[in-house]
Write an enzyme that holds these catalytic residues in place. Sequence first.
Site, PDB file in Angstrom:
ATOM      1  N   ASP A 105      -7.160 -19.114 -12.866  1.00 49.41           N
ATOM      2  CA  ASP A 105      -8.516 -19.103 -13.293  1.00 49.41           C
ATOM      3  C   ASP A 105      -9.341 -20.379 -13.109  1.00 49.41           C
ATOM      4  O   ASP A 105      -8.695 -21.325 -12.827  1.00 49.41           O
ATOM      5  CB  ASP A 105      -8.445 -18.846 -14.931  1.00 49.41           C
ATOM      6  CG  ASP A 105      -9.940 -18.618 -15.714  1.00 49.41           C
ATOM      7  OD1 ASP A 105     -10.740 -18.041 -14.887  1.00 49.41           O
ATOM      8  OD2 ASP A 105     -10.128 -18.744 -16.799  1.00 49.41           O
ATOM      9  N   ASN A 146     -11.845  -6.382 -13.988  1.00 46.25           N
ATOM     10  CA  ASN A 146     -12.354  -7.099 -12.902  1.00 46.25           C
ATOM     11  C   ASN A 146     -13.536  -6.254 -12.117  1.00 46.25           C
ATOM     12  O   ASN A 146     -14.288  -6.667 -11.261  1.00 46.25           O
ATOM     13  CB  ASN A 146     -11.699  -7.874 -11.750  1.00 46.25           C
ATOM     14  CG  ASN A 146     -11.031  -9.346 -12.385  1.00 46.25           C
ATOM     15  OD1 ASN A 146      -9.814  -9.488 -11.971  1.00 46.25           O
ATOM     16  ND2 ASN A 146     -11.727  -9.991 -13.194  1.00 46.25           N
TER      17      ASN A 146
HETATM   18  C1  FPP Z   1     -10.328 -16.452 -11.450  1.00 50.60           C
HETATM   19  O1  FPP Z   1     -11.406 -17.118 -11.130  1.00 50.60           O
HETATM   20  C2  FPP Z   1      -9.560 -15.881 -10.481  1.00 50.60           C
HETATM   21  C3  FPP Z   1      -9.816 -14.541 -10.083  1.00 50.60           C
HETATM   22  C4  FPP Z   1     -10.435 -13.487 -10.869  1.00 50.60           C
HETATM   23  C5  FPP Z   1      -8.937 -13.835  -9.047  1.00 50.60           C
HETATM   24  C6  FPP Z   1      -7.708 -14.376  -8.438  1.00 50.60           C
HETATM   25  C7  FPP Z   1      -7.461 -13.939  -7.068  1.00 50.60           C
HETATM   26  C8  FPP Z   1      -7.160 -15.064  -6.001  1.00 50.60           C
HETATM   27  C9  FPP Z   1      -6.762 -16.319  -6.166  1.00 50.60           C
HETATM   28  C10 FPP Z   1      -7.117 -14.501  -4.487  1.00 50.60           C
HETATM   29  C11 FPP Z   1      -6.403 -13.283  -4.228  1.00 50.60           C
HETATM   30  C12 FPP Z   1      -5.107 -13.099  -4.881  1.00 50.60           C
HETATM   31  C13 FPP Z   1      -4.015 -13.120  -4.031  1.00 50.60           C
HETATM   32  C14 FPP Z   1      -2.571 -12.786  -4.823  1.00 50.60           C
HETATM   33  C15 FPP Z   1      -3.753 -13.354  -2.877  1.00 50.60           C
HETATM   34  P1  FPP Z   1     -12.800 -16.944 -11.650  1.00 50.60           P
HETATM   35  O2  FPP Z   1     -13.373 -16.103 -10.513  1.00 50.60           O
HETATM   36  O3  FPP Z   1     -12.480 -16.062 -12.926  1.00 50.60           O
HETATM   37  O4  FPP Z   1     -13.292 -18.244 -12.070  1.00 50.60           O
HETATM   38  P2  FPP Z   1     -14.371 -18.637 -13.229  1.00 50.60           P
HETATM   39  O5  FPP Z   1     -13.906 -18.225 -14.740  1.00 50.60           O
HETATM   40  O6  FPP Z   1     -14.496 -20.026 -12.915  1.00 50.60           O
HETATM   41  O7  FPP Z   1     -15.544 -17.861 -12.977  1.00 50.60           O
END
Ligand code: FPP
EC number: 2.5.1.-
Length: 247
Positions: A18, A66
């Site tokens: 996150d 998501n």
């Molecule tokens: C949370 O950050 C992260 C995600 C929703 C996605 C995680 C995905 C990756 C790291 C890339 C793809 C995965 C793999 C396994 C290659 P957020 O966008 O919710 O951050 P925020 O809460 O600060 O807005």
Amino acid sequence: MANLDLPVIPQHVAIIMDGNGRWAKQRGLPRTIGHNKGVEAVREAVKAAGETGVKFLTLFAFSSENWSRPESEIEDLLGLLRRFIRRDLADLHRENIRIRIIGEREKLRSDILPLLLEAEETTRGNTAMTLVIAFNYGARDEITRAVGRLARDVQAGLLKPEDINSDAIGSRLDTAGIPDPDLIIRTSGEERLSNFLLWQAAYSELVFLPCYWPDFDRQQFEEALRIYAARDRRFGGLSSATTAVVG
Ligand code: FPP
């Protein structure tokens, strides 16, 4: 193998990655750059897990919730996962890493499902570590689908209602055959499970790290393992310290 000198290493570590968006915002960058950096942190996590002797690493890559994000961000995230599988699959296979995908796959788009299946199929026989990617995953959805399977099995006469126990449920979850996570890490300072592995997390140790996911590295991973090693897991019983004194 790293010499961490810890009394216990978790067999299964699961991570809620996150803070990609906030990491980018803090730097005045678009969210997509945060997700890009997040993939580098994924590589770091896989390497660190393998080197510290963790046998199962589960990463929450894309939740069933998501899909409510803006279309452009969904495309970014799907593109990153596709590229990760295309670019890293050979390396992961060479490292003897098995890939398992959990989450609802029935209605997945044709530009992602075949890649996920190929990753699972190619690495099926690998034994060094299992990398579980939670994609289009939500724990309530997973449990709902498992209950549906149970009901169908009862209806088909394969199972008696009185034989329904936690094993009968566990073996119908997407994680069948995967041990429950010993340690669940969430980055970014948020302290909740957000519909991640709700059944499997019954006795997991939860560690919340303040860093945003793109800043996650080997040091952060080791920090979480240290916190875990200092915990006293009781599984509803007495602490080992107590039983040692009481006898
Ligand atoms: C949370 O950050 C992260 C995600 C929703 C996605 C995680 C995905 C990756 C790291 C890339 C793809 C995965 C793999 C396994 C290659 P957020 O966008 O919710 O951050 P925020 O809460 O600060 O807005």
